[in-house]
Design an enzyme around this catalytic site. Structure first.
Site, PDB file in Angstrom:
ATOM      1  N   GLU B  96      -3.808   1.082  -4.907  1.00 29.98           N
ATOM      2  CA  GLU B  96      -3.186   2.296  -4.353  1.00 29.98           C
ATOM      3  C   GLU B  96      -3.036   3.415  -5.373  1.00 29.98           C
ATOM      4  O   GLU B  96      -3.306   4.564  -5.069  1.00 29.98           O
ATOM      5  CB  GLU B  96      -1.806   1.976  -3.764  1.00 29.98           C
ATOM      6  N   HIS B 165       7.811  -5.850   3.680  1.00 35.16           N
ATOM      7  CA  HIS B 165       6.851  -5.163   4.547  1.00 35.16           C
ATOM      8  C   HIS B 165       7.518  -4.405   5.679  1.00 35.16           C
ATOM      9  O   HIS B 165       6.879  -4.102   6.676  1.00 35.16           O
ATOM     10  CB  HIS B 165       5.854  -6.179   5.139  1.00 35.16           C
TER      11      HIS B 165
END
Lengths: 395, 367
Positions: B96, B165
């Site tokens: 990322e 998450h």
């Protein structure tokens, strides 16, 4: 720098020094525009990784070497002036100076165009100048004035010059590396035959995002050139204390690399020219520039707690980039000592004038607090410290 | 329908992206053949929005993990690689920080990246680039470097995916000047806001919701048009009411509407506002509504401390204090990391009954 061989395409302009000194300067002056090719050997050979090093013979000209001298002298004086402005508290916050590393900025510019992109760290004043930035814009920015290249809103670490493809000026160590690979991505996407030089220090060389970005650049064949300005200290930490492998030019692993004497403007030029050709054909390459900064990491750092004064003065005596070019100019009779001293005086005056002019520039209007947040404001509200007192609708 | 798919697929192989420039996405065309009023899932809405913007502007490209060959982890980018080719749709490694920085650099140079985070939890690995490289650049450069990038992906809780998450990042990103932060609810929101985001010259954080992807919403002809765009910074009044204002965004809009139905059965008329835009926050619409109803309930899924609801409450108390007939109410996710067990997860998230209860409190009605 010891010059071993000198070959001239034409020796019309090689005069014995006695005759040169006797000529009035009005006749000698045309040498500064002489672009007849001459070839100079670099003193230090290139070291390569996964590629064949370029030749040590660098094509240049009297005009170019003189321009190196003038440009580096200007950069040097700018940084010294910034030092005293900081000590007089006219520059605030962070101020990271580049004196000692000037050869990198001028050598790179000599090899590339203003459509090739450059992005660097917070040690950006000289890179800005190399891209065509004006002294007065630099000093104004440093002093937080309206005339500054970022209107006084960026400061020392945030100089930009988009029309010359200089994308800043970045304060977060290592962030400029993926950004630079992104610039290269855009160049490839737009099918332009230009490259991006992304500069970072030995401190940033260990950043994970470097390896992430380099992996993508290699996978996608981006014309990205990663230039490690190895000045041997990441703030106060020497390379041997921060890197298990300080062979930064090899750290790209599967990406070719070149180690360059970063205090030799001509070697820098040769390496950048080589790198540009490589990147356009074969994707990314890493250049390690062996260089040195005379100042500490920033103006808050004396630079003497982690290195000896002898080391600093030693480098200044033996490797100073401006002195090397001076010796080259003198030994090749391209200029006399007096001419070079005069040039330095002119540069000094240029810098002093720019400082004076910058001091005259007003500070930004208070309304500038709220400008440039967005390109498209769409009626957004913004607030001052007391939101009931200061509320603005951006238009 | 299959014939149409077949033709489009063939064209994709032969002619590449450019020859399909003005074609609508297959899913939209297929839908228009269905009889009756049109409906569209949020997934198709997002897909069609990206497709149309890529078709209209060659500088728009998509980048992220699994966006290409896998057709998108949540199928939002389905069909795009086939239609536009690998020079417009890029599968990235799982890095990322690296690919987000590359996206921002590409935007510096004038391209228009649509960067997908598989979920916004992973955006934390790249948050320096979102904030320091993207959000602040236009300001620091006094307008020289603008960043026309969109960071999009699912945000907030899903179902049973656990603490790492499930976080909602609306409050974090919306606190940053220089960013625009959008949160669609319906298919129309998804289309209009994403198209506006991609066209916008500033960095936009586009917070989707995984559980909404499969939900169908009615959609107007106007919203299906390729020029359709919603304004950034304007909230939508989903349901008119006069007794209490319920302000929320994303999935909670659906919960608020259900709560409004329940409240109506008890004679309380709730006005439901769908923020659509977290930054800029439409304070004008919120305050105008509270000045009408005199009562405020704010709802979000994210952590309660320093949340979006806190900002809305502060804004209303500052601007409409004398209009309030009751203390402002906040319904938010529980002040805990998201647990896995289904019963605990349910307790950790706002439910319709929580919104109903808060509205009744604001109306001084006991349970």
């Amino acid at each position: 720098m010891a010059l071993s061989r000198l070959s001239l395409r034409s020796n019309r302009f090689l005069r014995p020094s006695t005759t040169a000194a006797a000529l009035p300067s009005s006749i000698r002056r045309h040498v500064s525009t002489d672009t007849t090719p001459i070839t100079i050997e670099t003193a230090v050979p290139f070291e390569s990784h996964l590629c064949d090093a370029p030749s040590r013979s660098v094509e240049t000209s009297s005009a170019e070497i003189l321009s190196f001298f003038r440009d580096m002298a200007r950069m040097r004086r700018m940084e010294i002036a910034a030092d005293s402005l900081y000590k007089s508290k006219l520059i605030r916050g962070f101020c990271h100076l580049y004196d000692g590393q000037e050869a990198l900025a001028v050598g790179m510019e000599a090899a590339i165009t203003r459509k090739d992109a450059i992005i660097t760290s917070y040690r950006d004043h000289c890179t800005f100048l190399g891209r065509g930035g004006e002294l007065v814009d630099a000093f104004s920015e440093l002093m937080g004035r309206k005339r500054g290249c970022s209107n006084g809103k960026g400061g020392s670490m945030h100089f930009y010059k988009k029309d010359a493809c200089f994308y800043g000026g970045h304060g977060i160590v290592g962030a400029q590396i993926p950004l630079g690979c992104g610039l290269a991505f855009a160049q490839k996407y737009s099918k332009e035959e230009f490259v991006t030089f992304t500069l970072y220090g030995d401190g940033a060389a260990n950043q994970g995002q470097l390896f992430e970005a380099l992996n993508i650049a290699a996978l996608w064949d981006l014309p990205a050139i990663l230039v490690c300005e190895n000045n041997h200290y990441g703030m106060g930490t020497a390379t041997w204390r921060s890197a298990k492998s300080p062979a930064y030019f090899k750290r790209g692993d599967y990406v070719p690399g070149l180690k360059v004497d970063g205090m030799d403007a001509l070697a820098v030029k040769q390496a950048c020219k080589f790198a540009k050709e490589h990147a356009l054909k074969n994707g990314p390459i890493v250049l390690e520039m062996d260089t040195y900064r005379y100042h500490g990491h920033s103006m808050s750092d004396p630079g003497s707690t982690y290195r000896t004064r002898d080391e600093v003065s030693g480098v200044r005596q033996v490797r100073d980039p401006i002195e090397r070019v001076r010796k080259l100019l003198l030994s090749h009779d391209i200029a006399t000592e007096k001419e070079l001293k005069d040039m330095e005086k002119e540069v000094r005056k240029e810098v002093d004038d720019a400082v004076a002019q910058a001091k005259e520039s007003p500070v930004p209007e208070p309304s500038e607090l709220f400008t440039n947040m967005y390109v498209k404001d769409c009626g957004v509200e913004s607030f001052g410290a007391d939101r009931k007192e200061l509320k603005v609708t951006l238009t | 329908r299959e014939k149409m798919w077949g033709i489009l697929r063939q064209r994709g192989i032969d002619g590449g992206g450019l020859s399909l420039r003005r074609t609508r996405s297959a899913s939209v065309s297929a839908r228009s053949y269905a009889a009756g009023s049109k409906e569209m899932t949020v997934r198709d809405a997002l897909n069609s929005a990206i497709d149309e913007e890529m078709s209209a502007d060659p500088k728009v490209f998509v980048m992220g993990e699994e966006v290409g060959q896998y057709q998108g982890a949540y199928k939002i980018t389905k069909g795009l690689l086939e239609k536009y080719g690998p020079e417009r749709v890029y599968d990235t490694p799982i890095t990322e920080a690296g690919f987000t920085g590359i996206g921002v650099g590409a935007a510096y140079a004038g391209l228009k990246p649509v960067v997908e985070f598989m979920t916004f939890n992973f955006s934390m690995q790249a948050i320096d680039h979102i904030i320091n490289s993207a959000a602040k650049s236009n300001y620091m450069s006094a307008g020289q470097i603008n960043v026309p990038i969109v960071f999009r992906g699912p945000n907030g809780a899903a179902a049973g995916v656990g603490a790492q998450h499930s976080q909602c990042y609306a409050a974090w990103y919306a606190s940053v000047p220089g960013l625009k932060v959008l949160a669609p609810y319906s298919a129309e929101d998804a289309r209009g806001l994403l198209k506006a985001a991609i066209r916008d010259p500033d960095p936009v954080v586009f917070l989707e919701n995984e559980l909404l992807y499969g939900e169908s919403f009615p959609i107007s002809e106007e919203a299906l048009d390729s020029s359709f765009c919603l304004p950034i910074g304007k909230a939508k009044i989903e349901r008119q009411g006069k007794d209490v204002t319920i302000v929320t965004f994303s999935k909670m809009v659906g919960f608020a509407l259900k709560a409004a139905e329940k409240l109506a059965e008890e004679g309380i008329s709730a006005e439901v506002i769908n923020l659509r835009s977290i930054r800029p926050l439409d304070r004008a619409t919120i305050n105008a509504s509270v000045r009408k109803t005199s009562r405020l309930v704010t709802v979000e899924e994210g952590f309660p401390q320093h949340g979006v609801c806190a900002e809305i409450c502060a804004s209303v108390v500052e601007e409409s204090f004398s209009y309030l007939d009751a203390p402002v109410e906040r319904i938010a996710g529980a002040d805990v990391p998201m647990p896995y067990a289904a019963n605990l997860e349910r307790l950790a998230l706002p439910q319709v009954e929580d919104i109903v209860r808060a509205a009744k409190r604001a109306c001084y009605r006991s349970k």
